[in-house]
Enzyme design. Structure first.
Site, PDB file in Angstrom:
ATOM      1  N   ASP A  34      -2.050   5.919  -4.881  1.00 35.07           N
ATOM      2  CA  ASP A  34      -2.290   5.195  -3.727  1.00 35.07           C
ATOM      3  C   ASP A  34      -2.695   3.522  -4.362  1.00 35.07           C
ATOM      4  O   ASP A  34      -4.010   3.539  -4.715  1.00 35.07           O
ATOM      5  CB  ASP A  34      -3.502   5.373  -2.753  1.00 35.07           C
ATOM      6  CG  ASP A  34      -3.760   4.774  -1.649  1.00 35.07           C
ATOM      7  OD1 ASP A  34      -2.804   3.754  -1.477  1.00 35.07           O
ATOM      8  OD2 ASP A  34      -4.641   5.154  -0.913  1.00 35.07           O
ATOM      9  N   ASP A  94       0.936  -1.271   0.098  1.00 39.51           N
ATOM     10  CA  ASP A  94       0.034  -0.094  -0.009  1.00 39.51           C
ATOM     11  C   ASP A  94       0.907   1.256  -0.021  1.00 39.51           C
ATOM     12  O   ASP A  94       1.705   1.604   1.013  1.00 39.51           O
ATOM     13  CB  ASP A  94      -0.875  -0.206   1.023  1.00 39.51           C
ATOM     14  CG  ASP A  94      -1.756   1.330   1.196  1.00 39.51           C
ATOM     15  OD1 ASP A  94      -2.229   1.722   0.465  1.00 39.51           O
ATOM     16  OD2 ASP A  94      -2.227   1.461   2.179  1.00 39.51           O
TER      17      ASP A  94
END
Ligand SMILES: *[C@@H]1O[C@H](CO)[C@@H](O)[C@H](O)[C@H]1NC(C)=O
Ligand SMILES: *[C@@H]1O[C@H](CO)[C@@H](O)[C@H](O)[C@H]1NC(C)=O
Ligand SMILES: *[C@@H]1O[C@H](CO)[C@@H](O)[C@H](O)[C@H]1NC(C)=O
Ligand SMILES: *[C@@H]1O[C@H](CO)[C@@H](O)[C@H](O)[C@H]1NC(C)=O
Ligand SMILES: *[C@@H]1O[C@H](CO)[C@@H](O)[C@H](O)[C@H]1NC(C)=O
Length: 368
Positions: A260, A80
């Site tokens: 992201d 992530d």
């Protein structure tokens, strides 16, 4: 229903093949239910607070394999870029927590390299909360060993966010300012231990074999040259969007955008979202922005980054869902109550992305 594609790239044999580069093949799984907006902010106070809620039926999860401890305990994790901390479900997680029971658990008693930390943590993601305590152990990743990584052993995983997902835990690839105090997050530890030659990593999500490369990038995965722009805010992997247009109409001006991998969609500020809906003649239905799947082509959404346009085509920004038993096209773009964008997987699967911590810049190119 659950479609998991396996990419058995020869991970081990590629390690150190070209300088010091670590390649992790990424599996993909299309989850049919549940939301997953993993975006975190300001974790210095041991809680990451950015709240985003999002409904979508068409999330993609990209995850890869790592092991923790000695002997190794295997896990699938999400990598992530929107957060900096790493966590795995703990073997001490109570039986009552379904999300823990559905996943593999880390057992510190079974690892000779485990070192206790003792502090507790709470992480709040857009889609749910994770609570537990901190531990240290050796992570094995793509054949390399990363000693003394501080990570969270989770005792609580919020059910709706983490029960149905395929990944067990999460490895945060964000920068140190967002990590738990007095800890060195994954990327910085990887670089400090010189497990890679350059402190960069690259993400390729377009098609199999999908992969994340630590220490370099893979020129066979993109077309043309990388277009570099500076990281706009050194707390996050972010860049500046100069402006955004649909056909000749400007829908958004100057704005920061967080890149992201943990967010499935593209999220935009409210005003930009309204302008987009107008420009695309989208209507609201059951909370979705519905666009008729017309035969005439819809325009591209043109995002200007630096001096280069990065278009999102209708096939990138639309997804088909069934509403009232009819297939309709809805926007894979959602609004947030914030002044910045989040460029998630629908953007990152179109553009190869290089995250360069040394030069504090982001490189983008059309993914092949
Ligand atoms: C990753 O782990 C999963 C589940 O244990 C396994 O099926 C898959 O083959 C592994 N992939 C690689 C590249 O090792
Ligand atoms: C982040 O947290 C620190 C410590 O609590 C605080 O001083 C700072 O103002 C916060 N920053 C933001 C942007 O919320
Ligand atoms: C853990 O993963 C490694 C490498 O993918 C594999 O060789 C090993 O058999 C796995 N161990 C277990 C207990 O699944
Ligand atoms: C954890 O590991 C220890 C030592 O190997 C073992 O005795 C214990 O049963 C394990 N716990 C679980 C829940 O598997
Ligand atoms: C950590 O959390 C546990 C409950 O999970 C609690 O019993 C303990 O007191 C907490 N420790 C600290 C230092 O807050």
């Amino acid at each position: 229903m659950l479609r998991v594609l396996f990419f058995l790239l020869a991970g081990l044999s590629l390690v150190f093949a070209t300088g010091k580069i670590l390649k992790i093949p990424l599996h993909v799984r299309r989850s049919f239910e549940g939301s997953k907006v993993l975006l975190a902010e300001n974790a210095t106070k041991e809680s990451e607070t950015l709240q985003l809620l999002l409904k979508t039926h068409n999330n993609m999860e990209y995850y890869g394999n790592i092991s923790m401890g000695n002997p190794r305990q295997n896990f699938s994790v999400i990598f992530d870029t929107g957060s900096s901390n790493t966590w795995l479900p703990s073997v001490n997680c109570p039986k009552s927590n379904a999300a823990c029971q559905n996943h593999r658990n880390y057992n510190s008693s079974a690892s000779s390299s485990y070192v206790p930390d003792g502090r507790n943590f709470t992480l709040q993601y857009g889609s749910g909360r994770v609570v537990g305590y901190l531990s240290k152990d050796t992570m094995h990743i793509a054949g390399a060993e990363l000693p003394s990584l501080t990570f969270g052993e989770s005792l609580f995983l919020q059910h709706f966010a983490f029960s149905e997902v395929r990944f067990d835990g999460l490895v945060g690839l964000g920068l140190g300012v967002l990590s738990w105090s007095n800890t060195t997050p994954f990327l910085e530890l990887l670089c400090a231990n010189r497990l890679v030659e350059k402190c960069i990593f690259s993400v390729y999500l377009r098609r199999e074999p999908r992969e994340i490369v630590f220490g370099g990038f893979d020129e066979t995965k993109f077309e043309g040259k990388l277009h570099y722009v500076p990281v706009s805010q050194w707390r996050t992997w972010s860049l500046e969007i100069t402006k955004t247009s649909v056909a000749t109409k400007q829908v958004g001006g100057k704005s920061n955008a967080i890149l992201d991998t943990g967010t499935s969609l593209v999220l935009v500020p409210q005003q930009t979202y309204q302008n987009l809906l107008n420009a695309l003649s989208a209507k609201l239905q059951n909370g979705y922005s519905v666009v008729t799947c017309r035969s005439e082509p819809l325009p591209n959404i043109n995002i200007l980054i630096g001096d280069m346009v990065f278009p999102l085509t209708p096939s990138n920004y639309l997804m088909e869902v069934i509403l009232d038993r009819k297939p309709v096209c809805v926007l894979a773009i959602a609004p947030i109550n914030r002044g910045f964008w989040v460029l998630g997987d629908i953007f990152l699967s179109r553009y190869y992305t290089v995250f360069d911590a040394t030069e504090r810049r982001i490189g983008l190119a059309q993914a092949k």
